[in-house]
Design a protein around this motif. Structure first.
Motif, PDB file in Angstrom:
ATOM      1  N   PRO A  29       3.659 -34.421  -2.585  1.00  0.00           N
ATOM      2  CA  PRO A  29       2.893 -33.300  -2.044  1.00  0.00           C
ATOM      3  C   PRO A  29       1.842 -32.845  -3.048  1.00  0.00           C
ATOM      4  O   PRO A  29       2.051 -32.919  -4.264  1.00  0.00           O
ATOM      5  N   THR A  30       0.733 -32.374  -2.539  1.00  0.00           N
ATOM      6  CA  THR A  30      -0.384 -31.994  -3.417  1.00  0.00           C
ATOM      7  C   THR A  30      -0.060 -30.787  -4.283  1.00  0.00           C
ATOM      8  O   THR A  30      -0.784 -30.505  -5.247  1.00  0.00           O
ATOM      9  N   THR A  31       1.000 -30.060  -3.957  1.00  0.00           N
ATOM     10  CA  THR A  31       1.362 -28.880  -4.743  1.00  0.00           C
ATOM     11  C   THR A  31       2.065 -29.227  -6.046  1.00  0.00           C
ATOM     12  O   THR A  31       2.269 -28.349  -6.892  1.00  0.00           O
ATOM     13  N   LEU A  32       2.450 -30.492  -6.225  1.00  0.00           N
ATOM     14  CA  LEU A  32       3.180 -30.885  -7.430  1.00  0.00           C
ATOM     15  C   LEU A  32       2.218 -31.206  -8.565  1.00  0.00           C
ATOM     16  O   LEU A  32       1.060 -31.560  -8.338  1.00  0.00           O
ATOM     17  N   PRO A  33       2.704 -31.114  -9.801  1.00  0.00           N
ATOM     18  CA  PRO A  33       1.840 -31.428 -10.940  1.00  0.00           C
ATOM     19  C   PRO A  33       1.384 -32.884 -10.911  1.00  0.00           C
ATOM     20  O   PRO A  33       2.070 -33.761 -10.359  1.00  0.00           O
ATOM     21  N   TYR A  48      17.943 -38.120   5.316  1.00  0.00           N
ATOM     22  CA  TYR A  48      16.714 -38.367   4.573  1.00  0.00           C
ATOM     23  C   TYR A  48      16.726 -37.541   3.288  1.00  0.00           C
ATOM     24  O   TYR A  48      17.358 -36.488   3.229  1.00  0.00           O
ATOM     25  N   TYR A  49      16.029 -38.016   2.289  1.00  0.00           N
ATOM     26  CA  TYR A  49      15.996 -37.287   1.031  1.00  0.00           C
ATOM     27  C   TYR A  49      14.609 -37.383   0.412  1.00  0.00           C
ATOM     28  O   TYR A  49      13.830 -38.301   0.693  1.00  0.00           O
ATOM     29  N   SER A  50      14.309 -36.423  -0.449  1.00  0.00           N
ATOM     30  CA  SER A  50      13.120 -36.445  -1.283  1.00  0.00           C
ATOM     31  C   SER A  50      13.535 -36.161  -2.718  1.00  0.00           C
ATOM     32  O   SER A  50      14.419 -35.328  -2.962  1.00  0.00           O
ATOM     33  N   ILE A  51      12.905 -36.857  -3.644  1.00  0.00           N
ATOM     34  CA  ILE A  51      13.161 -36.691  -5.071  1.00  0.00           C
ATOM     35  C   ILE A  51      11.820 -36.595  -5.781  1.00  0.00           C
ATOM     36  O   ILE A  51      10.878 -37.325  -5.447  1.00  0.00           O
ATOM     37  N   ALA A  52      11.720 -35.696  -6.740  1.00  0.00           N
ATOM     38  CA  ALA A  52      10.513 -35.580  -7.566  1.00  0.00           C
ATOM     39  C   ALA A  52      10.919 -35.492  -9.027  1.00  0.00           C
ATOM     40  O   ALA A  52      11.808 -34.711  -9.384  1.00  0.00           O
ATOM     41  N   VAL A  53      10.271 -36.287  -9.854  1.00  0.00           N
ATOM     42  CA  VAL A  53      10.543 -36.282 -11.298  1.00  0.00           C
ATOM     43  C   VAL A  53       9.214 -36.091 -12.021  1.00  0.00           C
ATOM     44  O   VAL A  53       8.333 -36.953 -11.951  1.00  0.00           O
ATOM     45  N   PRO A  54       9.027 -34.954 -12.695  1.00  0.00           N
ATOM     46  CA  PRO A  54       7.763 -34.728 -13.402  1.00  0.00           C
ATOM     47  C   PRO A  54       7.638 -35.633 -14.627  1.00  0.00           C
ATOM     48  O   PRO A  54       8.635 -36.123 -15.161  1.00  0.00           O
ATOM     49  N   ARG A  55       6.404 -35.848 -15.072  1.00  0.00           N
ATOM     50  CA  ARG A  55       6.161 -36.750 -16.206  1.00  0.00           C
ATOM     51  C   ARG A  55       6.925 -36.289 -17.436  1.00  0.00           C
ATOM     52  O   ARG A  55       7.544 -37.094 -18.134  1.00  0.00           O
ATOM     53  N   PRO A  74      17.617 -35.344  12.101  1.00  0.00           N
ATOM     54  CA  PRO A  74      17.029 -35.249  10.768  1.00  0.00           C
ATOM     55  C   PRO A  74      15.735 -36.059  10.674  1.00  0.00           C
ATOM     56  O   PRO A  74      15.578 -37.073  11.356  1.00  0.00           O
ATOM     57  N   THR A  75      14.835 -35.619   9.819  1.00  0.00           N
ATOM     58  CA  THR A  75      13.569 -36.312   9.593  1.00  0.00           C
ATOM     59  C   THR A  75      13.227 -36.277   8.111  1.00  0.00           C
ATOM     60  O   THR A  75      13.716 -35.423   7.360  1.00  0.00           O
ATOM     61  N   GLN A  76      12.350 -37.182   7.717  1.00  0.00           N
ATOM     62  CA  GLN A  76      11.857 -37.169   6.337  1.00  0.00           C
ATOM     63  C   GLN A  76      11.057 -35.908   6.069  1.00  0.00           C
ATOM     64  O   GLN A  76      11.062 -35.374   4.951  1.00  0.00           O
ATOM     65  N   ASP A  77      10.369 -35.403   7.090  1.00  0.00           N
ATOM     66  CA  ASP A  77       9.536 -34.213   6.901  1.00  0.00           C
ATOM     67  C   ASP A  77      10.351 -33.023   6.413  1.00  0.00           C
ATOM     68  O   ASP A  77       9.826 -32.175   5.679  1.00  0.00           O
ATOM     69  N   ARG A  78      11.616 -32.939   6.818  1.00  0.00           N
ATOM     70  CA  ARG A  78      12.439 -31.798   6.415  1.00  0.00           C
ATOM     71  C   ARG A  78      12.535 -31.713   4.897  1.00  0.00           C
ATOM     72  O   ARG A  78      12.274 -30.677   4.293  1.00  0.00           O
ATOM     73  N   SER A  79      12.912 -32.801   4.250  1.00  0.00           N
ATOM     74  CA  SER A  79      13.075 -32.764   2.800  1.00  0.00           C
ATOM     75  C   SER A  79      11.726 -32.709   2.092  1.00  0.00           C
ATOM     76  O   SER A  79      11.597 -32.073   1.030  1.00  0.00           O
ATOM     77  N   THR A  80      10.699 -33.329   2.674  1.00  0.00           N
ATOM     78  CA  THR A  80       9.368 -33.248   2.067  1.00  0.00           C
ATOM     79  C   THR A  80       8.834 -31.823   2.108  1.00  0.00           C
ATOM     80  O   THR A  80       8.241 -31.335   1.131  1.00  0.00           O
ATOM     81  N   ASP A  81       9.035 -31.143   3.227  1.00  0.00           N
ATOM     82  CA  ASP A  81       8.593 -29.751   3.341  1.00  0.00           C
ATOM     83  C   ASP A  81       9.331 -28.859   2.347  1.00  0.00           C
ATOM     84  O   ASP A  81       8.748 -27.935   1.767  1.00  0.00           O
ATOM     85  N   ASP A  82      10.630 -29.118   2.150  1.00  0.00           N
ATOM     86  CA  ASP A  82      11.385 -28.339   1.166  1.00  0.00           C
ATOM     87  C   ASP A  82      10.843 -28.558  -0.240  1.00  0.00           C
ATOM     88  O   ASP A  82      10.715 -27.611  -1.031  1.00  0.00           O
ATOM     89  N   LEU A  83      10.518 -29.804  -0.560  1.00  0.00           N
ATOM     90  CA  LEU A  83       9.950 -30.101  -1.874  1.00  0.00           C
ATOM     91  C   LEU A  83       8.624 -29.359  -2.064  1.00  0.00           C
ATOM     92  O   LEU A  83       8.352 -28.812  -3.138  1.00  0.00           O
ATOM     93  N   THR A  84       7.820 -29.323  -1.025  1.00  0.00           N
ATOM     94  CA  THR A  84       6.548 -28.605  -1.100  1.00  0.00           C
ATOM     95  C   THR A  84       6.784 -27.118  -1.347  1.00  0.00           C
ATOM     96  O   THR A  84       6.129 -26.495  -2.199  1.00  0.00           O
ATOM     97  N   ARG A  85       7.739 -26.543  -0.619  1.00  0.00           N
ATOM     98  CA  ARG A  85       7.998 -25.104  -0.743  1.00  0.00           C
ATOM     99  C   ARG A  85       8.533 -24.743  -2.110  1.00  0.00           C
ATOM    100  O   ARG A  85       8.222 -23.684  -2.652  1.00  0.00           O
ATOM    101  N   TRP A  86       9.351 -25.614  -2.690  1.00  0.00           N
ATOM    102  CA  TRP A  86       9.976 -25.307  -3.978  1.00  0.00           C
ATOM    103  C   TRP A  86       9.325 -26.076  -5.121  1.00  0.00           C
ATOM    104  O   TRP A  86       9.951 -26.343  -6.143  1.00  0.00           O
ATOM    105  N   SER A  87       8.056 -26.411  -4.956  1.00  0.00           N
ATOM    106  CA  SER A  87       7.351 -27.174  -5.981  1.00  0.00           C
ATOM    107  C   SER A  87       7.290 -26.429  -7.311  1.00  0.00           C
ATOM    108  O   SER A  87       7.112 -27.037  -8.361  1.00  0.00           O
ATOM    109  N   VAL A  88       7.427 -25.112  -7.292  1.00  0.00           N
ATOM    110  CA  VAL A  88       7.416 -24.348  -8.538  1.00  0.00           C
ATOM    111  C   VAL A  88       8.510 -24.834  -9.481  1.00  0.00           C
ATOM    112  O   VAL A  88       8.340 -24.821 -10.709  1.00  0.00           O
ATOM    113  N   LEU A  89       9.613 -25.305  -8.952  1.00  0.00           N
ATOM    114  CA  LEU A  89      10.708 -25.766  -9.810  1.00  0.00           C
ATOM    115  C   LEU A  89      10.324 -27.049 -10.533  1.00  0.00           C
ATOM    116  O   LEU A  89      10.732 -27.270 -11.678  1.00  0.00           O
ATOM    117  N   VAL A  90       9.527 -27.889  -9.882  1.00  0.00           N
ATOM    118  CA  VAL A  90       9.029 -29.099 -10.535  1.00  0.00           C
ATOM    119  C   VAL A  90       7.958 -28.732 -11.561  1.00  0.00           C
ATOM    120  O   VAL A  90       7.902 -29.306 -12.656  1.00  0.00           O
TER     121      VAL A  90
END
Length: 456
Positions: A29-33, A48-55, A74-90
């Motif tokens: 998502p564009t909201t991530l670093p 479905y799952y989404s994982i993000a690992v910052p550099r 279930p859809t991939q969009d569900r976990s992707t949308d959650d990642l976008t919403r909580w991008s502050v944690l990344v």
């Protein structure tokens, strides 16, 4: 089917952690670093799952349990949308992982297992995190609080959580369902097949969300400006809001839950058994409370359904790691009194030393200030690392430093303490805050609920 417990109905088909499958790299998502690596896919159970690992990953994994429940597949969009919403944690340097869960519908134990499956997959793919924090939002707060009693995490963050548990956490929606029908009489209409309101909706009904909203508009003019409502609509709306103590702006979503999610809980998870009760509740706040209490539909719960829903989702307060909660004081969906219910459970279990609760002067449910989230997760991570317990005041004092980065405002109110859950939601028979039953009521209780204690 009535003899099938939720232990079976909710956990049917569950198996040990699946064999490792290859995680696929996907666009972030564009909201991530910049230079964050994102992964997505579907596990062998269908989640479905989404994982993000910052550099510059700091070694902490935040496992996310989302709210809802969603009732569709279930859809991939569900976990992707959650990642976008909580991008502050990344952006704070943490890795993040969230599951869609394997199916729609209620099931706290199911969601816990899918979250644990994702944790195992993350470890296989990226190595064991130095620290693992569990973050639950809304119904996901219930999931996370329950998971913390069953699995080992280093710390838990609960935001706007539904923390009173399934067996009593939806009683205000039970009350809405019956109060709405008393005043509106169109859900169901007299010309339609009748059913007990604890079902939410007939199992075979084709009603849609838009159809339900049309009935709410018909009865209470919810979509019309106040000046354009009829006198009867205005009176209906005033009575419904006065009795249920719900805010007008989320009335439709609460009724939606009391219709479609109740149907899922009753028909799909409990084999048609009723986990809800309102016998003995005295409703107040209408223009004629006597008529309302005489005319509103009443029902007892099936003790086995209460037992099974409680097993699936009720928290006991049996925590042994740091838990920090953050709740908007004016949350219109999961009322702040849910945190009072959780504190009571933790205190009763003798574990207050593991709990810090914070509250913010915000009025939304689904998202709060990123500055506040950053302050909360930082306080939790520091508590885990140093064993020095923060306070509501220290979390509030730390927020401006994060707001210099996120510019969304700091709204912590360290002096706020919520009233009891029962001050917001009508208590039920057998509850700790229920008044003493008369001898006749007690006899009826013993007859219909053998072996179930009566609270003094």
């Amino acid at each position: 089917m009535h003899t099938v417990s939720i232990v079976t109905a909710l956990l049917m088909g569950l198996s040990p952690v699946p064999a490792a499958d290859q995680v696929q790299t996907v666009p972030c998502p564009t909201t991530l670093p910049a230079e964050t690596t994102c992964h997505g896919g579907k596990d062998t159970h269908g989640a479905y799952y989404s994982i993000a690992v910052p550099r510059n990953w700091n070694g902490t994994l935040v496992l996310h349990t989302h709210g809802g429940p969603d009732l569709g597949p279930p859809t991939q969009d569900r976990s992707t949308d959650d990642l976008t919403r909580w991008s502050v944690l990344v952006r704070e340097g943490h890795a993040w992982a969230g599951s869609s869960y394997r199916r729609g519908g209620y099931g706290t134990q199911m969601a816990i297992e899918d979250t644990e499956n994702l944790r195992a997959q993350f470890t296989r793919s990226f190595g064991k995190p130095r620290t693992t924090l569990l973050h639950g939002q809304s119904w996901g707060g219930n999931i996370a609080a329950k998971a913390a009693e069953q699995h080992k995490y280093d710390g838990v963050l609960l935001t706007n959580g539904v923390l009173a548990g399934g067996s009593r956490g939806y009683n205000y929606r039970v009350d809405l369902r019956v109060v709405y029908q008393y005043y509106c009489g169109n859900h169901p209409r007299p010309s339609e097949p009748q059913y007990p309101l604890w079902m939410g909706l007939r199992e075979d009904s084709t009603m849609t969300g838009s159809g339900l909203r049309a009935r709410l508009q018909e009865c209470a003019g919810i979509e019309s400006p106040p000046a354009q409502r009829t006198a009867q609509q205005a009176q209906n709306l005033k009575d419904i809001l006065g009795v249920t103590r719900l805010p007008e702006r989320t009335l439709a979503s609460h009724l939606n839950f009391a219709t479609f999610t109740f149907r899922d809980i009753v028909h799909n998870r409990l084999g048609g058994r009723n986990p809800f009760a309102n016998v003995g509740v005295r409703y107040t706040g209408s223009h004629d409370d006597v008529a309302l209490n005489l005319g509103v539909q009443r029902f007892w719960a099936d003790p086995s359904a209460v037992r099974d829903l409680s097993y699936d989702s009720d928290v006991t307060g049996s925590i042994s790691v740091p838990v920090l909660s953050m709740h908007a004081i004016n949350d219109p969906t999961a009322f702040v009194e849910h945190d009072a219910a959780y504190r009571a459970s933790v205190t009763h279990a003798g574990n207050s030393r593991y709990l810090v609760q914070t509250f913010t002067r915000e009025s939304e449910h689904s998202a709060l200030s990123d500055s506040g989230y950053a302050a909360a997760v930082s306080a939790l991570a520091t508590w885990v690392k140093t064993s020095r317990k923060p306070t509501a005041a220290s979390v509030a004092a730390s927020c401006p430093a994060f707001d210099a980065k996120y510019h969304q405002g700091c709204f912590f109110d360290p002096g706020f303490t919520p009233n009891s859950y029962e001050s917001k939601v009508y208590p039920r028979p057998g509850g700790r805050h229920w008044p003493a039953l008369s001898s006749v009521q007690a006899e009826l209780w013993k007859r219909f609920y053998p072996g179930v204690g009566i609270a003094p």
